[in-house]
Motif scaffolding. Structure first.
Motif, PDB file in Angstrom:
ATOM      1  N   TYR A 215       0.845  -1.198   0.000  1.00 54.05           N
ATOM      2  CA  TYR A 215       0.000   0.000   0.000  1.00 54.05           C
ATOM      3  C   TYR A 215       0.874   1.240   0.000  1.00 54.05           C
ATOM      4  O   TYR A 215       1.802   1.370   0.804  1.00 54.05           O
ATOM      5  CB  TYR A 215      -0.908   0.020   1.232  1.00 54.05           C
ATOM      6  CG  TYR A 215      -1.758   1.262   1.331  1.00 54.05           C
ATOM      7  CD1 TYR A 215      -2.775   1.500   0.410  1.00 54.05           C
ATOM      8  CD2 TYR A 215      -1.543   2.206   2.327  1.00 54.05           C
ATOM      9  CE1 TYR A 215      -3.560   2.639   0.478  1.00 54.05           C
ATOM     10  CE2 TYR A 215      -2.320   3.353   2.418  1.00 54.05           C
ATOM     11  CZ  TYR A 215      -3.329   3.564   1.496  1.00 54.05           C
ATOM     12  OH  TYR A 215      -4.093   4.700   1.558  1.00 54.05           O
ATOM     13  N   SER A 216       0.588   2.142  -0.919  1.00 55.06           N
ATOM     14  CA  SER A 216       1.237   3.447  -0.968  1.00 55.06           C
ATOM     15  C   SER A 216       0.181   4.485  -0.636  1.00 55.06           C
ATOM     16  O   SER A 216      -0.771   4.687  -1.399  1.00 55.06           O
ATOM     17  CB  SER A 216       1.822   3.705  -2.363  1.00 55.06           C
ATOM     18  OG  SER A 216       2.407   4.991  -2.431  1.00 55.06           O
ATOM     19  N   GLY A 217       0.326   5.118   0.519  1.00 59.13           N
ATOM     20  CA  GLY A 217      -0.730   5.984   1.023  1.00 59.13           C
ATOM     21  C   GLY A 217      -0.397   7.463   0.925  1.00 59.13           C
ATOM     22  O   GLY A 217       0.746   7.873   1.122  1.00 59.13           O
ATOM     23  N   HIS A 218      -1.434   8.248   0.661  1.00 61.23           N
ATOM     24  CA  HIS A 218      -1.291   9.709   0.623  1.00 61.23           C
ATOM     25  C   HIS A 218      -2.372  10.390   1.446  1.00 61.23           C
ATOM     26  O   HIS A 218      -2.601  11.584   1.296  1.00 61.23           O
ATOM     27  CB  HIS A 218      -1.353  10.204  -0.829  1.00 61.23           C
ATOM     28  CG  HIS A 218      -0.368   9.557  -1.737  1.00 61.23           C
ATOM     29  ND1 HIS A 218      -0.720   8.586  -2.652  1.00 61.23           N
ATOM     30  CD2 HIS A 218       0.972   9.695  -1.830  1.00 61.23           C
ATOM     31  CE1 HIS A 218       0.359   8.169  -3.293  1.00 61.23           C
ATOM     32  NE2 HIS A 218       1.402   8.831  -2.813  1.00 61.23           N
ATOM     33  N   GLU A 219      -3.034   9.612   2.300  1.00 59.87           N
ATOM     34  CA  GLU A 219      -4.106  10.162   3.114  1.00 59.87           C
ATOM     35  C   GLU A 219      -3.545  10.877   4.345  1.00 59.87           C
ATOM     36  O   GLU A 219      -2.368  10.774   4.655  1.00 59.87           O
ATOM     37  CB  GLU A 219      -5.061   9.046   3.553  1.00 59.87           C
ATOM     38  CG  GLU A 219      -4.499   8.098   4.611  1.00 59.87           C
ATOM     39  CD  GLU A 219      -3.594   7.022   4.063  1.00 59.87           C
ATOM     40  OE1 GLU A 219      -3.068   6.226   4.862  1.00 59.87           O
ATOM     41  OE2 GLU A 219      -3.395   6.968   2.834  1.00 59.87           O
ATOM     42  N   ARG A 220      -4.414  11.554   5.037  1.00 62.40           N
ATOM     43  CA  ARG A 220      -4.028  12.159   6.312  1.00 62.40           C
ATOM     44  C   ARG A 220      -4.004  11.074   7.392  1.00 62.40           C
ATOM     45  O   ARG A 220      -4.817  10.160   7.391  1.00 62.40           O
ATOM     46  CB  ARG A 220      -5.014  13.254   6.699  1.00 62.40           C
ATOM     47  CG  ARG A 220      -5.159  14.377   5.660  1.00 62.40           C
ATOM     48  CD  ARG A 220      -6.323  15.288   6.031  1.00 62.40           C
ATOM     49  NE  ARG A 220      -6.507  16.379   5.068  1.00 62.40           N
ATOM     50  CZ  ARG A 220      -7.250  16.299   3.973  1.00 62.40           C
ATOM     51  NH1 ARG A 220      -7.869  15.153   3.675  1.00 62.40           N
ATOM     52  NH2 ARG A 220      -7.365  17.331   3.169  1.00 62.40           N
ATOM     53  N   GLY A 221      -3.064  11.196   8.337  1.00 66.95           N
ATOM     54  CA  GLY A 221      -3.049  10.294   9.476  1.00 66.95           C
ATOM     55  C   GLY A 221      -2.467   8.926   9.156  1.00 66.95           C
ATOM     56  O   GLY A 221      -1.892   8.703   8.083  1.00 66.95           O
ATOM     57  N   THR A 222      -2.622   8.009  10.107  1.00 70.22           N
ATOM     58  CA  THR A 222      -1.954   6.712  10.014  1.00 70.22           C
ATOM     59  C   THR A 222      -2.913   5.525  10.007  1.00 70.22           C
ATOM     60  O   THR A 222      -2.513   4.410   9.701  1.00 70.22           O
ATOM     61  CB  THR A 222      -0.991   6.531  11.204  1.00 70.22           C
ATOM     62  OG1 THR A 222      -1.740   6.541  12.434  1.00 70.22           O
ATOM     63  CG2 THR A 222       0.050   7.643  11.241  1.00 70.22           C
ATOM     64  N   ALA A 223      -4.182   5.734  10.353  1.00 71.99           N
ATOM     65  CA  ALA A 223      -5.093   4.611  10.573  1.00 71.99           C
ATOM     66  C   ALA A 223      -5.282   3.766   9.323  1.00 71.99           C
ATOM     67  O   ALA A 223      -5.266   2.532   9.377  1.00 71.99           O
ATOM     68  CB  ALA A 223      -6.447   5.122  11.076  1.00 71.99           C
ATOM     69  N   VAL A 224      -5.459   4.406   8.164  1.00 72.08           N
ATOM     70  CA  VAL A 224      -5.732   3.656   6.938  1.00 72.08           C
ATOM     71  C   VAL A 224      -4.528   2.795   6.556  1.00 72.08           C
ATOM     72  O   VAL A 224      -4.673   1.638   6.147  1.00 72.08           O
ATOM     73  CB  VAL A 224      -6.105   4.621   5.792  1.00 72.08           C
ATOM     74  CG1 VAL A 224      -6.231   3.868   4.466  1.00 72.08           C
ATOM     75  CG2 VAL A 224      -7.409   5.344   6.109  1.00 72.08           C
ATOM     76  N   THR A 225      -3.336   3.329   6.705  1.00 77.33           N
ATOM     77  CA  THR A 225      -2.133   2.568   6.359  1.00 77.33           C
ATOM     78  C   THR A 225      -1.969   1.359   7.266  1.00 77.33           C
ATOM     79  O   THR A 225      -1.606   0.268   6.811  1.00 77.33           O
ATOM     80  CB  THR A 225      -0.896   3.484   6.442  1.00 77.33           C
ATOM     81  OG1 THR A 225      -1.086   4.604   5.591  1.00 77.33           O
ATOM     82  CG2 THR A 225       0.354   2.739   6.022  1.00 77.33           C
ATOM     83  N   ILE A 226      -2.220   1.537   8.552  1.00 74.39           N
ATOM     84  CA  ILE A 226      -2.142   0.403   9.472  1.00 74.39           C
ATOM     85  C   ILE A 226      -3.190  -0.645   9.115  1.00 74.39           C
ATOM     86  O   ILE A 226      -2.929  -1.852   9.151  1.00 74.39           O
ATOM     87  CB  ILE A 226      -2.295   0.886  10.922  1.00 74.39           C
ATOM     88  CG1 ILE A 226      -1.087   1.758  11.320  1.00 74.39           C
ATOM     89  CG2 ILE A 226      -2.435  -0.281  11.882  1.00 74.39           C
ATOM     90  CD1 ILE A 226      -1.223   2.448  12.662  1.00 74.39           C
ATOM     91  N   ALA A 227      -4.380  -0.176   8.717  1.00 72.74           N
ATOM     92  CA  ALA A 227      -5.423  -1.111   8.292  1.00 72.74           C
ATOM     93  C   ALA A 227      -4.995  -1.891   7.052  1.00 72.74           C
ATOM     94  O   ALA A 227      -5.339  -3.071   6.897  1.00 72.74           O
ATOM     95  CB  ALA A 227      -6.722  -0.360   8.022  1.00 72.74           C
ATOM     96  N   ALA A 228      -4.239  -1.247   6.162  1.00 76.65           N
ATOM     97  CA  ALA A 228      -3.753  -1.934   4.970  1.00 76.65           C
ATOM     98  C   ALA A 228      -2.868  -3.118   5.339  1.00 76.65           C
ATOM     99  O   ALA A 228      -2.928  -4.178   4.706  1.00 76.65           O
ATOM    100  CB  ALA A 228      -2.988  -0.958   4.074  1.00 76.65           C
ATOM    101  N   VAL A 229      -2.055  -2.945   6.371  1.00 72.95           N
ATOM    102  CA  VAL A 229      -1.208  -4.054   6.833  1.00 72.95           C
ATOM    103  C   VAL A 229      -2.081  -5.190   7.343  1.00 72.95           C
ATOM    104  O   VAL A 229      -1.829  -6.368   7.068  1.00 72.95           O
ATOM    105  CB  VAL A 229      -0.229  -3.564   7.917  1.00 72.95           C
ATOM    106  CG1 VAL A 229       0.572  -4.729   8.485  1.00 72.95           C
ATOM    107  CG2 VAL A 229       0.711  -2.509   7.338  1.00 72.95           C
ATOM    108  N   ALA A 230      -3.133  -4.838   8.088  1.00 71.51           N
ATOM    109  CA  ALA A 230      -4.038  -5.874   8.588  1.00 71.51           C
ATOM    110  C   ALA A 230      -4.710  -6.628   7.455  1.00 71.51           C
ATOM    111  O   ALA A 230      -5.026  -7.812   7.583  1.00 71.51           O
ATOM    112  CB  ALA A 230      -5.083  -5.246   9.506  1.00 71.51           C
ATOM    113  N   LEU A 231      -4.915  -5.958   6.320  1.00 72.33           N
ATOM    114  CA  LEU A 231      -5.549  -6.598   5.162  1.00 72.33           C
ATOM    115  C   LEU A 231      -4.571  -7.415   4.327  1.00 72.33           C
ATOM    116  O   LEU A 231      -4.988  -8.129   3.413  1.00 72.33           O
ATOM    117  CB  LEU A 231      -6.215  -5.542   4.285  1.00 72.33           C
ATOM    118  CG  LEU A 231      -7.517  -4.946   4.824  1.00 72.33           C
ATOM    119  CD1 LEU A 231      -7.977  -3.792   3.950  1.00 72.33           C
ATOM    120  CD2 LEU A 231      -8.603  -6.006   4.905  1.00 72.33           C
ATOM    121  N   GLY A 232      -3.274  -7.290   4.615  1.00 75.62           N
ATOM    122  CA  GLY A 232      -2.312  -8.125   3.899  1.00 75.62           C
ATOM    123  C   GLY A 232      -1.200  -7.393   3.183  1.00 75.62           C
ATOM    124  O   GLY A 232      -0.390  -8.029   2.496  1.00 75.62           O
ATOM    125  N   ALA A 233      -1.119  -6.070   3.323  1.00 74.79           N
ATOM    126  CA  ALA A 233      -0.037  -5.330   2.679  1.00 74.79           C
ATOM    127  C   ALA A 233       1.307  -5.734   3.282  1.00 74.79           C
ATOM    128  O   ALA A 233       1.480  -5.706   4.496  1.00 74.79           O
ATOM    129  CB  ALA A 233      -0.247  -3.827   2.839  1.00 74.79           C
TER     130      ALA A 233
END
Length: 639
Positions: A215-233
Motif C-alpha cells: 500500500y502506498s498511502g497519501h491520506e491524512r493520518g496513520t489509521a488507513v495505512t495500518i489497516a492496509a497491513v491488517a488486510l495483507g499489505a
C-alpha cells in the motif's frame, strides 16, 4: 482474469530484507520533500531512520527525456503541467547529489531506493548499485520504462494509482514475463487522498492478481495505512516531511517524523498480532491463565465415594476453571467414581478414564521434586518420595500456619517459591521507582523468609532452603532504556541488604522478555540476558533458579543460542525449573512439544548433580499431578 497458472513468488529480498515475510517493509518516501537541499535530504534520512523505517526513497528525473518540448508559444501547456514543471525547477537534486545520498544511506545502514521517471534515470541508478527500483503509478501503463527498469535484474515495486484493473493485470503479466520479482502497491494518487476514495478493500482483489502486494498511502493520518497491513499489505510507503506546511505537492500528504514513528510503531504491533499458526483457534498463555481464574469447572456437589455413580445430582458447575470444562460433564454421567471426592473437589480427566493414583519412583543425577501447595502436600507424600518439594505460596498462604498442613519428610532440599502477587494486586518488585511500593515488597519478602524458616522445621535433612523469587524490574508498556538497568540492580542490592535471610538463600529466577503476570503481559528489564546473569552472579555472589522455559523464550526473542546460554548459567544455578517453551510467549507447554532440544539440554544438566529441579508444566498439578508424571517420565527416557 489473468492469474491462471501464474508463477508464484510469495517472498523476495530487497537488500537483506525479506519482502512478503512476517515483517512489513516500511518505505519512507522522501521524494522531493528535500526541496532541492542536500542537507535537508540528509536530515530526512536521519528522521526516517529514527522513526523506524526500513528504507528511504527518492525520485530521479531527466527533465529533457521526461517532458516534451511543447510546440507553439510558451505557456501552451495545461496549467497543472506548468505548475509541476515550475516546482520541479526549484526542488530537484543533481545526479551527483543523489549519488552522495546513496553513500549517506550506506553509511547509515538504511536501504536506499529511488524512483526513475524516465529511461536515462534508470541508467544513472544502474551505477548506484540500488537493491530495487520503485516505479510510480504514472508509469504502470508504460511498458517501455517497465522493461528498462527490469533490465537491471533488480526487484521492482509498482504503484497502481490512477490505473484501471485491465492495466494492472497487464502490468503484472508483463513483469512476470520479464523474470524479476516484484510487488504491486494499492494506491490512490491524490495528495492528500480523501478516505472515501481510497477503497482499501481493493487490496484483497489485488492479492488475486499478484502474490506480493502493498500500500502506498497519501491520506491524512496513520489509521488507513495500518489497516492496509491488517488486510495483507507486505510493503507500506508513506511520504515523510519535516514540515507539512512547506511548499510542494507532497508535503500536505506527508507525515511529520513523530507521526511517521507512530505509524511504524502501529505497523509493528500489527505485524506481531497477525500471525496465526492454526489449525483452529488456540488459546494463548495469558488466556490460559485467565481461563483458569475466570472460567468454570465440573465439581462435586456432595461427597462422592469410590463406586458411586456420577449423576447430575452429585455434580455441578462452578469457578474457577481448574478441572474438567463444563461441556464435559455429560461424559461423566453414568460412570463410577474410583476415588474419594470431597464436596467442592474438581473432576479431572482421570475420573473419566478410571485411572487410579499409584506410587511413583524416579531416579535422576540431580535432586528432583515437584511443586506443591500446603493443601496438597500430604497427597503428594503418598504418591512419591522426592528429593525436594517446592512450595508455591500465595500471599494468603503467608497468613496460614504451615504446621497445620505439613509433616516431617526425609528430603535433601527445600525450595519455596515466593508469591508474585500480594495484597491489593501488587506484584513483588524490589526495584520499584516508588519508594513506598519498594518497601512493601521488602516487607513481603521478609514474610516469605519467615514462612520458609517455619517450613524448614519439617525438612531436617535439607542441605539448603532456597527462596525462588521474581524480584521485579519489569515495566508495563515498553522496556526501560538500557542505561536504567544499572539503577535497577542497585535497588535490588539495596533492598536485599534490608532483609535478614537467616538460614535461607534467595535464588532469583531468570525471566523472559515478556513475562505473564496473572493474565497480562509485561516487559522484563533485568535478570534476563544470559551474559548479564553471569556477570551479576559473579559480582553479587548469587545463585539462580534457572527456568528453562524463560531462557528458551529469551533466546528465541533475541536470537541467542540456547545451549550456549545454558552452559554459561549452569555453574551459577542452584535449582532448575524444567519446562519447555514455544516462541516468545508460549511458556510451560507440554515438555517435548516446544523449542527446547531436550537430549542436548538434559546431557548438560546431568553433569551438575548438585543442582535440583522440578518439572514446571502449565497446569501440571491437575488430575493428581498428571502433567508432572508425564514430564518426569519423559526426562527418564532421556537417560
Amino acid at each position: 482474469m489473468e492469474n491462471e497458472s501464474r508463477m508464484s513468488m510469495t517472498t523476495f529480498k530487497i537488500g537483506d530484507f525479506v519482502v512478503g515475510g512476517p515483517r512489513t517493509f516500511v518505505i519512507a518516501e522522501i521524494g522531493n520533500n528535500h526541496n532541492g537541499s542536500l542537507a535537508l535530504a540528509k536530515k530526512l534520512v536521519d528522521a526516517s531512520i529514527e522513526a523506524g523505517a526500513d528504507c528511504v526513497k527518492f525520485q530521479l528525473r531527466n527533465r529533457e527525456a521526461l517532458y516534451r518540448t511543447a510546440p507553439g508559444e510558451e505557456g501552451s501547456e495545461d496549467l497543472g503541467v506548468e505548475y509541476i514543471q515550475d516546482l520541479l525547477n526549484k526542488v530537484e537534486l543533481t545526479n551527483d547529489e543523489h549519488r552522495q545520498l546513496r553513500e549517506y544511506c550506506r553509511e547509515k545502514n538504511v536501504t536506499y531506493m529511488c524512483t526513475p521517471w524516465d529511461e536515462p534515470s534508470v541508467d544513472v541508478l544502474a551505477g548506484f548499485d540500488v537493491p530495487a527500483l520503485k516505479l510510480a503509478s504514472a508509469d504502470l501503463v508504460n511498458p517501455y520504462l517497465i522493461r528498462k527498469a527490469a533490465s537491471l535484474g533488480k526487484p521492482l515495486v509498482l504503484s497502481t494509482g490512477m490505473s484501471f484493473e485491465p492495466e494492472i493485470e497487464a502490468a503484472a503479466k508483463l513483469v512476470r514475463s520479464l523474470g524479476v520479482p516484484f510487488a504491486m502497491l494499492h494506491c490512490n494518487s491524490t495528495y492528500p487522498a480523501p478516505e472515501s476514495d481510497i477503497h482499501l478493500g481493493y487490496i484483497k482483489r489485488l492479492q488475486e492478481i499478484h502474490d506480493v502486494i502493498g500500500y502506498s498511502g497519501h491520506e491524512r493520518g496513520t489509521a488507513v495505512t495500518i489497516a492496509a497491513v491488517a488486510l495483507g499489505a507486505k510493503i507500506v510507503e508513506r511520504h515523510i516531511t519535516l514540515d507539512r506546511n512547506m511548499e510542494g505537492p507532497d508535503h500536505a500528504a506527508s507525515l511529520e517524523p513523530a507521526e511517521f514513528k507512530a505509524l511504524v510503531d502501529g505497523i509493528r504491533q500489527v505485524d506481531q498480532a497477525l500471525p496465526w499458526n492454526g489449525p483452529g483457534r488456540q488459546a494463548s498463555q495469558g488466556e490460559l491463565l485467565n481461563r483458569e481464574n475466570l472460567s468454570k469447572s465440573v465439581i462435586a456437589a456432595r461427597p462422592i465415594k469410590p463406586g458411586d455413580t456420577f449423576t447430575e445430582d452429585n455434580l455441578r458447575v462452578a469457578s474457577p476453571g481448574q478441572g474438567l470444562a463444563p461441556y464435559r460433564l455429560p461424559e461423566l454421567l453414568g460412570k463410577a467414581a474410583h476415588r474419594d471426592i470431597r464436596i467442592g473437589d474438581f473432576l479431572y480427566e482421570g475420573d473419566l478414564t478410571g485411572e487410579k493414583t499409584v506410587k511413583r519412583t524416579y531416579r535422576f543425577a540431580g535432586y528432583w521434586g515437584v511443586p506443591v501447595r500446603y493443601h496438597d502436600f500430604r497427597k503428594y507424600t503418598e504418591m512419591i518420595d522426592p528429593d525436594l518439594y517446592e512450595f508455591h505460596l500465595s500471599y494468603r498462604d503467608l497468613s496460614l500456619a504451615p504446621e497445620n498442613y505439613l509433616e516431617t519428610v526425609d528430603c535433601r532440599r527445600l525450595v519455596v517459591h515466593a508469591p508474585e502477587l500480594f495484597e491489593n494486586s501488587e506484584l513483588l518488585d524490589l526495584t520499584a521507582d516508588d519508594l513506598d511500593y519498594r518497601q512493601r515488597s521488602i516487607d513481603n519478602l521478609k514474610r516469605v523468609v519467615d514462612a520458609t524458616e517455619r517450613i524448614r522445621r519439617y525438612f531436617p535433612h535439607a542441605d539448603s532452603a532456597l527462596i525462588v523469587a521474581n524480584v521485579g524490574g519489569f515495566s508495563m508498556d515498553e522496556p526501560f532504556p538500557l542505561s536504567h538497568r544499572v539503577a535497577l540492580y542497585e535497588r535490588f542490592v539495596e533492598s536485599c541488604s534490608k532483609i535478614d535471610f537467616g538460614s535461607t538463600e534467595l535464588t532469583p529466577q531468570n525471566m523472559a522478555p515478556f513475562p505473564w503476570h496473572f493474565g497480562g503481559q509485561r516487559h522484563q528489564n533485568i535478570f534476563m540476558m544470559p551474559d548479564e546473569l553471569v556477570q551479576k552472579a559473579q559480582q553479587l555472589k548469587l545463585r539462580y533458579c534457572t527456568d528453562l522455559s524463560h531462557l528458551q523464550m529469551t533466546c528465541s526473542h533475541f536470537g541467542i543460542d540456547f545451549q550456549d546460554a545454558l552452559a554459561k548459567l549452569l555453574p551459577y544455578t542452584a535449582h532448575l525449573h524444567v519446562a519447555d517453551a514455544l516462541g516468545v510467549n508460549g511458556e510451560g507447554v507440554v515438555i517435548g512439544t516446544g523449542d527446547v532440544d531436550w537430549p542436548e539440554t538434559w546431557e548438560k544438566i546431568s553433569a551438575y548433580p548438585g543442582t535440583s529441579f522440578i518439572p514446571e508444566v502449565w497446569q501440571g498439578h491437575k488430575d493428581h499431578g498428571a502433567g508432572f508424571w508425564h514430564a518426569l517420565d519423559f526426562l527418564t527416557q532421556l537417560g
